[in-house]
Scaffold this motif. Structure first.
Motif, PDB file in Angstrom:
ATOM      1  N   ARG B  55       0.604  -1.226  -0.110  1.00 43.88           N
ATOM      2  CA  ARG B  55       0.159  -0.009   0.037  1.00 43.88           C
ATOM      3  C   ARG B  55       0.819   1.301   0.135  1.00 43.88           C
ATOM      4  NH1 ARG B  55      -4.907  -2.838   1.059  1.00 43.88           N
ATOM      5  NH2 ARG B  55      -4.200  -4.711   0.150  1.00 43.88           N
ATOM      6  N   LEU B  56       0.659   2.242  -0.747  1.00 42.19           N
ATOM      7  CA  LEU B  56       1.241   3.452  -0.970  1.00 42.19           C
ATOM      8  C   LEU B  56       1.202   4.069   0.471  1.00 42.19           C
ATOM      9  CD1 LEU B  56       2.802   4.906  -3.068  1.00 42.19           C
ATOM     10  CD2 LEU B  56       0.732   6.602  -3.330  1.00 42.19           C
ATOM     11  N   LEU B  57       0.145   4.345   1.117  1.00 39.77           N
ATOM     12  CA  LEU B  57       0.275   4.928   2.444  1.00 39.77           C
ATOM     13  C   LEU B  57       1.115   4.223   3.319  1.00 39.77           C
ATOM     14  CD1 LEU B  57      -1.672   7.487   2.751  1.00 39.77           C
ATOM     15  CD2 LEU B  57      -2.810   5.830   4.477  1.00 39.77           C
ATOM     16  N   LEU B  59       3.812   2.369   2.666  1.00 38.91           N
ATOM     17  CA  LEU B  59       4.996   2.743   2.273  1.00 38.91           C
ATOM     18  C   LEU B  59       5.640   4.003   2.740  1.00 38.91           C
ATOM     19  CD1 LEU B  59       7.255   0.955   0.501  1.00 38.91           C
ATOM     20  CD2 LEU B  59       6.510   2.589  -1.477  1.00 38.91           C
ATOM     21  N   VAL B  60       4.566   4.951   2.699  1.00 43.17           N
ATOM     22  CA  VAL B  60       4.988   6.213   3.231  1.00 43.17           C
ATOM     23  C   VAL B  60       5.313   6.318   4.638  1.00 43.17           C
ATOM     24  CG1 VAL B  60       4.183   8.543   3.535  1.00 43.17           C
ATOM     25  CG2 VAL B  60       3.520   7.298   1.347  1.00 43.17           C
ATOM     26  N   ARG B  61       4.684   5.230   5.471  1.00 46.97           N
ATOM     27  CA  ARG B  61       4.950   5.123   6.926  1.00 46.97           C
ATOM     28  C   ARG B  61       6.147   4.285   7.181  1.00 46.97           C
ATOM     29  NH1 ARG B  61       0.721   2.301  10.857  1.00 46.97           N
ATOM     30  NH2 ARG B  61       2.270   2.292  12.681  1.00 46.97           N
ATOM     31  N   THR B  63       8.805   3.547   5.167  1.00 49.95           N
ATOM     32  CA  THR B  63      10.331   4.073   4.578  1.00 49.95           C
ATOM     33  C   THR B  63      10.846   5.032   5.579  1.00 49.95           C
ATOM     34  OG1 THR B  63       9.305   4.119   2.369  1.00 49.95           O
ATOM     35  CG2 THR B  63      11.490   5.030   2.794  1.00 49.95           C
ATOM     36  N   PRO B  64      10.506   5.875   6.349  1.00 48.67           N
ATOM     37  CA  PRO B  64      11.005   6.879   7.274  1.00 48.67           C
ATOM     38  C   PRO B  64      11.532   5.931   8.410  1.00 48.67           C
ATOM     39  CG  PRO B  64       8.827   7.559   6.993  1.00 48.67           C
ATOM     40  CD  PRO B  64       9.070   6.649   5.908  1.00 48.67           C
ATOM     41  N   LEU B 153       2.008  -1.707   5.820  1.00 46.35           N
ATOM     42  CA  LEU B 153       2.733  -1.698   4.366  1.00 46.35           C
ATOM     43  C   LEU B 153       1.961  -2.750   3.272  1.00 46.35           C
ATOM     44  CD1 LEU B 153       5.162  -1.027   2.581  1.00 46.35           C
ATOM     45  CD2 LEU B 153       6.390  -3.002   3.662  1.00 46.35           C
TER      46      LEU B 153
END
Lengths: 104, 163
Positions: B55-57, B59-61, B63-64, B153
């Motif tokens: 999920r894109l969202l 992945l945004v969570r 990665t950092p 993810l």
């Protein structure tokens, strides 16, 4: 800011990042030599070297000729991380189960 | 992902790795074909839609969180081994993951090994065997946090209250 100054700053950043990366590779090797058992050594190899490679890659990025090259560096880092973590898991698993050849 | 999707993914990876030269495909074409074949053999299509996709969202969570933790992981082990006296108390702990998806579990196992002080050593009977550089710490809270991020993810919800 004029062109030469900008280039100088970029080179300085690259140099600092590369030195940092080298430091972590050295730490990983020191860990490999000093740590007492197979599992602890795997910690040093996966984690310190992964960070070292990340820093070396960041050091190369300002010198990248184009976006494609930058993308390639990033991809290489991700692939090496996956391979490193998976390899470490497989080595540890063989050792835990004791069905390897001459692991210990 | 179907065979065609995998072929295009591996072709794109090869194109990035080898650069634009057409001659590189002499090696590239067989490599891409073998990679697609191997991945289909090892991780076949289950046919269930939307199960194992990232999920894109998420992945945004992820990665950092992952970047920060792997920096901490590298620093942690470097500081431990560079001291005059090694600061380690190695040992094992186990953790029962709630992640159900096989791909999500692989990502979880691999990220455990890149995080501070933990190494996923084995997974058997639904129990992960984890080696810790300092086994006196309770690894459970950190692992549960990582598991939640990996679950997000893959858009998986961890039912709580089972443990």
């Amino acid at each position: 800011m004029d062109q030469p100054t900008f280039g100088l700053i970029l080179n300085l950043i690259s140099t600092l990042l590369a030195c940092g990366g080298a430091l972590f590779f050295i730490a990983g090797t020191v860990g490999l030599l000093r740590l007492p058992d197979l599992y602890s050594r795997l910690h040093a190899l996966t984690k310190a070297d992964n960070l070292g490679l990340g820093l070396i890659m960041l050091a190369v990025l300002p010198q990248a000729p184009d976006l494609f090259f930058a993308l390639k560096m990033l991809l290489l880092w991700v692939l090496v991380m996956i391979a490193g973590a998976t390899g470490a898991h497989l080595i540890a698993k063989r050792a835990v189960r004791g069905d390897g050849e001459d692991i210990l | 992902m179907g065979p065609l999707g995998r072929l295009s993914l591996f072709s794109a990876l090869w194109a990035v790795l080898a650069g634009g030269s057409p001659a590189s495909w002499i090696i590239g074409a067989p490599t891409v074909l073998s990679a697609a074949w191997a991945s289909l053999r090892l991780h076949p299509d289950t046919g269930r839609d939307g199960r194992a996709g990232m999920r894109l969202l998420g992945l945004v969570r992820f990665t950092p969180f992952f970047l920060l933790q792997s920096i901490r992981g590298g620093l942690d082990v470097a500081l431990r081994v560079l001291r005059p006296r090694l600061r380690i108390h190695p040992g094992f702990q186990s953790y029962r993951p709630r992640l159900g998806d096989p791909l999500a579990r692989v990502v979880f196992l691999d990220t455990i090994s890149l995080l501070p002080g933990t190494l996923s050593a084995d997974m058997r009977d639904g129990l992960i065997h984890i080696h810790a550089l300092d086994a006196r710490d309770d690894l459970e809270p950190g692992l549960a946090r990582l598991e939640a991020v990996v679950a997000a993810l893959f858009g998986e919800s961890l039912e709580s209250g089972t443990r």
